[in-house]
Design a protein around this motif. Sequence first.
Motif, PDB file in Angstrom:
ATOM      1  N   THR A  70     -69.404  32.225  19.662  1.00  0.00           N
ATOM      2  CA  THR A  70     -71.209  32.506  20.094  1.00  0.00           C
ATOM      3  C   THR A  70     -71.119  33.205  21.380  1.00  0.00           C
ATOM      4  N   GLU A  87     -68.949  35.548  22.692  1.00  0.00           N
ATOM      5  CA  GLU A  87     -70.070  37.148  22.030  1.00  0.00           C
ATOM      6  C   GLU A  87     -70.829  38.024  23.490  1.00  0.00           C
ATOM      7  N   THR A  88     -71.172  36.589  23.218  1.00  0.00           N
ATOM      8  CA  THR A  88     -73.263  37.120  24.485  1.00  0.00           C
ATOM      9  C   THR A  88     -72.451  36.999  25.300  1.00  0.00           C
ATOM     10  N   ALA A  99     -69.335  38.701  26.617  1.00  0.00           N
ATOM     11  CA  ALA A  99     -68.402  39.814  26.547  1.00  0.00           C
ATOM     12  C   ALA A  99     -70.066  41.108  26.180  1.00  0.00           C
ATOM     13  N   GLU A 100     -70.718  40.283  26.092  1.00  0.00           N
ATOM     14  CA  GLU A 100     -72.158  41.956  25.531  1.00  0.00           C
ATOM     15  C   GLU A 100     -72.839  41.961  26.820  1.00  0.00           C
ATOM     16  N   GLN A 101     -72.084  41.087  27.930  1.00  0.00           N
ATOM     17  CA  GLN A 101     -73.076  41.646  29.257  1.00  0.00           C
ATOM     18  C   GLN A 101     -72.220  42.357  30.385  1.00  0.00           C
ATOM     19  N   SER A 102     -70.732  43.101  29.389  1.00  0.00           N
ATOM     20  CA  SER A 102     -70.362  43.605  30.526  1.00  0.00           C
ATOM     21  C   SER A 102     -70.027  43.301  31.873  1.00  0.00           C
TER      22      SER A 102
END
Length: 286
Positions: free
Chosen positions: A72, A75-76, A78-81
């Motif tokens: 989790t 993934e969090t 990675a979502e922020q790029s």
Amino acid sequence: MAKKRRLRRSFRAARLFMAVILVAVFLWWNNATLVVKQFDPAFPTLPPGFDGCRVVVLSDLHSAQFGRDNETLLETVAEQSPEYIFLVGDLLDQYRPLPEGYAASIAAGLSAIAPTYYVTGNHEWALGDVPALKKALTENGVTVLSNQAVTLERFGDTIVLAGIDDPNGYADQKSPETLAAEIAQKWGDPFWILLAHRNGRFAGQYSLLGADLVVSGHAHGGIIRLPFTDGLISHDLKLFPSYTAGLYYENGATLFVTRGLGNSGPSFRLFNRPEVAVLTLHTGAQ
């Protein structure tokens, strides 16, 4: 009458049970669910090539798990790029069990997202065998900064990124002042960022080194956050601590402190969820 009394007692017991359940869920939510916070510091001396650069800052995991193998959390992030990830200490905890392969797993997961840079916190040194930890992180793609500096490049411009080991480290380690002098000797007067775990050293020491931005953790957001305070209690049990979360300014330098992710030992968080911090750097006036 006896039946009514029994019903009233049963109703009170049910309400108490529900209240306990709600409090337990609220405490779990405060300590186990991630929040993403965005920050947009501006610097008149930031090279234009770094305008808009996104950095994720993580600290104080304290051996915590957010999802299986921290899925989790990864993934969090990675979502922020992010273009860079700064991991600023207390990855492990001296008072909590260490899952097997924990450091290597975190390192591999983060470095697969973006270049990741790490400095030690106080708990790594309290646990011991820091060289083995640094080796595991390095072998899994993380750049460990032990009282040293590197350059980062973006759109033709360059800045300096430095990192220091926690003061709990070796007694004869290079001082922050010596590192700052080496940076000045090698690069002149660059825009530079200092990764340093301990927030409380900013005003009296780190802000005087010449770094434009200091990035820290350690404070756990003041553990319990109340309105109009910078946290209720520090990790070392002092009331109303300062420099616990967000951006601060002293002596021409900027400090960013992340609230961090985990808890040490039996401590907990209240109104202070685990934080994935995103710094977007800007060229311009503060």
